[in-house]
Motif scaffolding. Structure first.
Motif, PDB file in Angstrom:
ATOM      1  N   PRO A 291     -36.131  68.520  11.634  1.00 49.26           N
ATOM      2  CA  PRO A 291     -35.473  67.836  10.809  1.00 49.26           C
ATOM      3  C   PRO A 291     -34.169  68.451  10.646  1.00 49.26           C
ATOM      4  N   TYR A 292     -33.128  67.687  10.217  1.00 52.17           N
ATOM      5  CA  TYR A 292     -31.757  67.656  10.302  1.00 52.17           C
ATOM      6  C   TYR A 292     -31.163  67.236   9.352  1.00 52.17           C
ATOM      7  N   LYS A 293     -30.184  67.637   9.141  1.00 53.60           N
ATOM      8  CA  LYS A 293     -29.624  67.521   7.258  1.00 53.60           C
ATOM      9  C   LYS A 293     -27.735  67.286   7.486  1.00 53.60           C
ATOM     10  N   THR A 294     -27.494  67.136   6.638  1.00 56.65           N
ATOM     11  CA  THR A 294     -26.452  67.381   6.349  1.00 56.65           C
ATOM     12  C   THR A 294     -25.369  68.322   6.964  1.00 56.65           C
ATOM     13  N   PRO A 295     -24.652  68.890   7.054  1.00 53.73           N
ATOM     14  CA  PRO A 295     -24.547  70.565   7.326  1.00 53.73           C
ATOM     15  C   PRO A 295     -23.379  70.589   6.067  1.00 53.73           C
ATOM     16  N   GLU A 296     -23.129  71.724   5.771  1.00 53.93           N
ATOM     17  CA  GLU A 296     -22.319  71.820   5.010  1.00 53.93           C
ATOM     18  C   GLU A 296     -20.331  71.563   5.412  1.00 53.93           C
ATOM     19  N   TYR A 297     -19.125  71.083   4.775  1.00 54.13           N
ATOM     20  CA  TYR A 297     -18.287  70.698   5.238  1.00 54.13           C
ATOM     21  C   TYR A 297     -17.448  71.057   4.279  1.00 54.13           C
ATOM     22  N   GLU A 298     -15.944  70.647   4.268  1.00 52.99           N
ATOM     23  CA  GLU A 298     -14.803  70.380   3.405  1.00 52.99           C
ATOM     24  C   GLU A 298     -13.941  70.107   3.998  1.00 52.99           C
ATOM     25  N   ILE A 299     -13.165  69.433   3.350  1.00 44.36           N
ATOM     26  CA  ILE A 299     -11.903  68.877   4.017  1.00 44.36           C
ATOM     27  C   ILE A 299     -10.112  69.239   3.697  1.00 44.36           C
ATOM     28  N   MET A 300      -9.750  69.664   4.594  1.00 47.49           N
ATOM     29  CA  MET A 300      -7.889  70.894   4.517  1.00 47.49           C
ATOM     30  C   MET A 300      -7.055  69.673   4.851  1.00 47.49           C
ATOM     31  N   ASP A 301      -5.931  69.960   4.358  1.00 46.16           N
ATOM     32  CA  ASP A 301      -5.116  68.849   4.888  1.00 46.16           C
ATOM     33  C   ASP A 301      -5.842  67.441   5.456  1.00 46.16           C
ATOM     34  N   GLY A 302      -6.444  66.793   5.410  1.00 43.31           N
ATOM     35  CA  GLY A 302      -6.466  65.924   5.545  1.00 43.31           C
ATOM     36  C   GLY A 302      -7.415  65.708   6.938  1.00 43.31           C
ATOM     37  N   LYS A 303      -8.320  66.891   7.607  1.00 44.56           N
ATOM     38  CA  LYS A 303      -9.444  67.518   8.220  1.00 44.56           C
ATOM     39  C   LYS A 303     -10.175  67.594   7.706  1.00 44.56           C
TER      40      LYS A 303
ATOM     41  N   THR B  70     -19.738  76.364   9.458  1.00 39.03           N
ATOM     42  CA  THR B  70     -20.162  77.073  10.289  1.00 39.03           C
ATOM     43  C   THR B  70     -21.107  79.077  10.485  1.00 39.03           C
ATOM     44  N   GLU B  71     -21.626  79.045  11.376  1.00 41.53           N
ATOM     45  CA  GLU B  71     -22.158  80.500  11.392  1.00 41.53           C
ATOM     46  C   GLU B  71     -21.209  80.990  12.262  1.00 41.53           C
ATOM     47  N   MET B  72     -20.656  80.006  12.835  1.00 41.92           N
ATOM     48  CA  MET B  72     -19.468  80.930  13.907  1.00 41.92           C
ATOM     49  C   MET B  72     -17.532  80.842  13.137  1.00 41.92           C
TER      50      MET B  72
ATOM     51  N   PHE C  79     -14.659  62.143  10.848  1.00 41.54           N
ATOM     52  CA  PHE C  79     -14.404  62.020   9.120  1.00 41.54           C
ATOM     53  C   PHE C  79     -15.816  61.386   8.657  1.00 41.54           C
ATOM     54  N   GLY C  80     -16.483  60.884   7.098  1.00 43.85           N
ATOM     55  CA  GLY C  80     -17.483  60.867   7.206  1.00 43.85           C
ATOM     56  C   GLY C  80     -18.468  61.567   7.472  1.00 43.85           C
ATOM     57  N   ALA C  81     -19.206  61.730   5.954  1.00 40.31           N
ATOM     58  CA  ALA C  81     -20.308  62.026   5.904  1.00 40.31           C
ATOM     59  C   ALA C  81     -21.414  62.209   6.799  1.00 40.31           C
TER      60      ALA C  81
ATOM     61  N   LEU D 281     -20.904  63.632  10.254  1.00 40.65           N
ATOM     62  CA  LEU D 281     -21.414  65.139  10.273  1.00 40.65           C
ATOM     63  C   LEU D 281     -22.979  64.911  10.193  1.00 40.65           C
ATOM     64  N   LEU D 282     -23.129  63.544   9.591  1.00 43.78           N
ATOM     65  CA  LEU D 282     -25.192  64.372   9.789  1.00 43.78           C
ATOM     66  C   LEU D 282     -25.872  63.317  11.310  1.00 43.78           C
ATOM     67  N   ASN D 283     -24.937  62.196  10.906  1.00 50.96           N
ATOM     68  CA  ASN D 283     -24.609  62.068  13.265  1.00 50.96           C
ATOM     69  C   ASN D 283     -24.861  63.071  13.680  1.00 50.96           C
ATOM     70  N   MET D 284     -23.735  64.475  13.859  1.00 50.62           N
ATOM     71  CA  MET D 284     -22.989  65.550  14.290  1.00 50.62           C
ATOM     72  C   MET D 284     -24.570  66.345  14.888  1.00 50.62           C
ATOM     73  N   GLU D 285     -25.254  66.460  13.602  1.00 52.01           N
ATOM     74  CA  GLU D 285     -26.062  67.429  13.385  1.00 52.01           C
ATOM     75  C   GLU D 285     -28.036  66.916  14.431  1.00 52.01           C
ATOM     76  N   GLY D 286     -28.084  66.131  14.370  1.00 51.87           N
ATOM     77  CA  GLY D 286     -28.489  65.121  14.716  1.00 51.87           C
ATOM     78  C   GLY D 286     -28.659  65.260  16.269  1.00 51.87           C
ATOM     79  N   ALA D 287     -26.800  65.270  16.875  1.00 48.31           N
ATOM     80  CA  ALA D 287     -26.823  65.312  18.415  1.00 48.31           C
ATOM     81  C   ALA D 287     -26.694  67.308  18.645  1.00 48.31           C
ATOM     82  N   ARG D 288     -26.425  68.044  17.332  1.00 41.13           N
ATOM     83  CA  ARG D 288     -26.564  69.093  18.082  1.00 41.13           C
ATOM     84  C   ARG D 288     -27.734  70.003  18.676  1.00 41.13           C
TER      85      ARG D 288
END
Length: 445
Positions: A242-254, A259-261, A269-271, A274-281
């Motif tokens: 399973p995967y889900k939306t990862p933690e993120y924040e918007i700083m200076d429009g970015k 991550t652990e790193m 941008f867009g939740a 980021l959900l798609n990105m987690e699946g891709a990972r």
């Protein structure tokens, strides 16, 4: 090998034709109309038909494979000739399976997000020079063709579409691939012209999960309740991730991924992205890409074509175009736009022109889809309704179904274009959602 394409000009078909030409196959084809960019791309490879139309005499006994596109009709004269000669006739997905049956097949499925996820995976693999065969539904930066086929690559990454395979094969495309590794991003009723009920639509995904090879892997979105139901009900043996939306924040429009790193700055941008990105990972992990290498590569991913794609305007105004037209996609895209641009005045334009989106029953799915925008505009063509032999729809009916009384509704392109000309494109941000072109609207000016 000698191949002939019936309806070679389609977006998917012409890319497959080019890929086979590059592989050394002898390729011919026919179509009754071919538009850009397919026309120029086929011409550059020397496989553009000399004249438009269907020519049964092109179908000869020495052809090894006839590939039939969805654009062709069941009574196509070339198809009739191929049947008469007893030639092997493939649908597009059937032929892709034939080309990849000895490879590890990775299939990305879902009502939304599959093109973006497939694009992310290919971007990461390309960044790290890991060569794979593939088929994806959008033009990608750094790739000449949307299909790649080789003799030697071990993996093939396929975007798995649930739409029909061909005029004579009414199975969903993704049911033909038999994935070793699969991903399911979400389920939201679509293609109402083919799947008349939601359960009929969901049933395609049940069959898809059942088609995963024994001992295979399914990466799935645990935030989608319909996906979870399908996965939990599956009776065949495969590993579930399973995967889900990862933690993120918007700083200076970015957007910065947590991550652990450390923080990873992104170009999209867009939740939902980021959900798609987690699946891709998770898929990339299955292909031998470690998380650190995934994050290094994904920072430079700018998005798939027409998926929240920024348009460079002459006046430097901020405008994004997106392929979103199904209700779930519209809602996710609007939400992402609101989150990214909190202070700016937000304009959102949506074109309804697919059979599903113009169906009065299906329109119920768009409730509150455009809420939260400062100006929300819906465009559909009354002429398109006539061509599709559908009943007229009033602007008031659209507002009612969208549950948005402030909605502006345009029913002809001239009025929409006149309104567009009144807007200062440097005053606010613009989101243009359509699988069409708003009646020929030039978004760069």
């Amino acid at each position: 090998m000698k191949t002939h394409f019936i309806a070679i000009g389609g977006s998917a078909m012409h890319n497959l034709a080019i890929a086979l030409k590059d592989k050394g196959y002898q390729v011919t084809g026919s179509d009754d109309a071919i538009f850009e960019p397919s026309k120029s791309r086929l011409e550059n490879k020397g496989i553009l038909p000399q004249e438009m139309g269907w020519f049964p005499e092109k179908i000869t006994a020495d052809i090894d494979a006839v590939i039939l596109g969805m654009h062709a009709r069941q009574d196509n004269p070339e198809l009739a000739r191929a049947k008469e000669l007893g030639l092997k006739i493939y649908s597009y997905p059937e032929f892709l399976y034939e080309q990849s049956k000895n490879k590890t097949r990775v299939v990305i499925a879902g009502s939304h997000g599959k093109t973006t996820i497939t694009s992310m995976i290919l971007h990461v693999l390309n960044f790290h020079q890991k060569d794979v065969d593939f088929m994806v539904g959008a033009q990608l930066e750094g790739f000449d063709c949307m299909v790649k086929l080789t003799q030697d690559n071990d993996f093939m990454v396929l975007e798995g579409d649930e739409y029909l395979s061909s005029p004579i094969d009414l199975r969903s495309k993704f049911l033909l691939y038999q994935p070793n590794i699969a991903l399911m991003s979400g389920i939201a009723w679509d293609h109402i012209n083919v799947f008349k009920t939601f359960d009929d639509y969901i049933d395609q995904f049940r069959k898809f999960v059942a088609s995963i090879t024994a001992g295979g892997v399914l990466v799935y979105n645990e935030e989608d309740p319909e996906v979870v139901k399908v996965v939990e009900a599956a009776e065949n043996y495969f590993r579930k991730i399973p995967y889900k939306t990862p933690e993120y924040e918007i700083m200076d429009g970015k957007v910065h991924l947590k991550t652990e790193m450390g923080d990873v700055p992104l170009s999209v941008f867009g939740a939902h992205n980021l959900l798609n990105m987690e699946g891709a990972r998770h898929i990339c992990r299955q292909l031998g890409i470690m998380d650190e290498d995934f994050y290094e590569a994904i920072m430079s991913f700018k998005g798939a074509s027409k998926r929240l794609e920024k348009v460079e305007r002459e006046d430097k105004g901020i405008l994004y175009k997106d392929f979103a037209h199904a209700p779930s996609k519209v809602k996710a895209t609007v939400k992402a736009f609101q989150e990214q641009f909190k202070k700016e005045k937000k304009y959102g334009f949506l074109e309804l022109h697919t059979y599903s989106s113009l169906n009065p029953v299906f329109l119920e799915q768009y409730d509150h889809a455009m809420d939260g925008l400062d100006e929300a505009i819906v465009f559909y063509s009354e002429d398109a309704l006539k061509i599709k032999r559908m009943e007229p729809i009033s602007p008031e009916f659209i507002k009612e179904k969208f549950r948005n009384g402030a909605l502006r509704v345009f029913t002809n392109a001239e009025d929409l274009h006149a309104y567009w000309e009144t807007l200062d494109k440097t005053d606010g941000v613009f989101l243009m959602m359509s699988s069409g072109n708003f009646g020929g609207l030039d978004l760069t000016k």
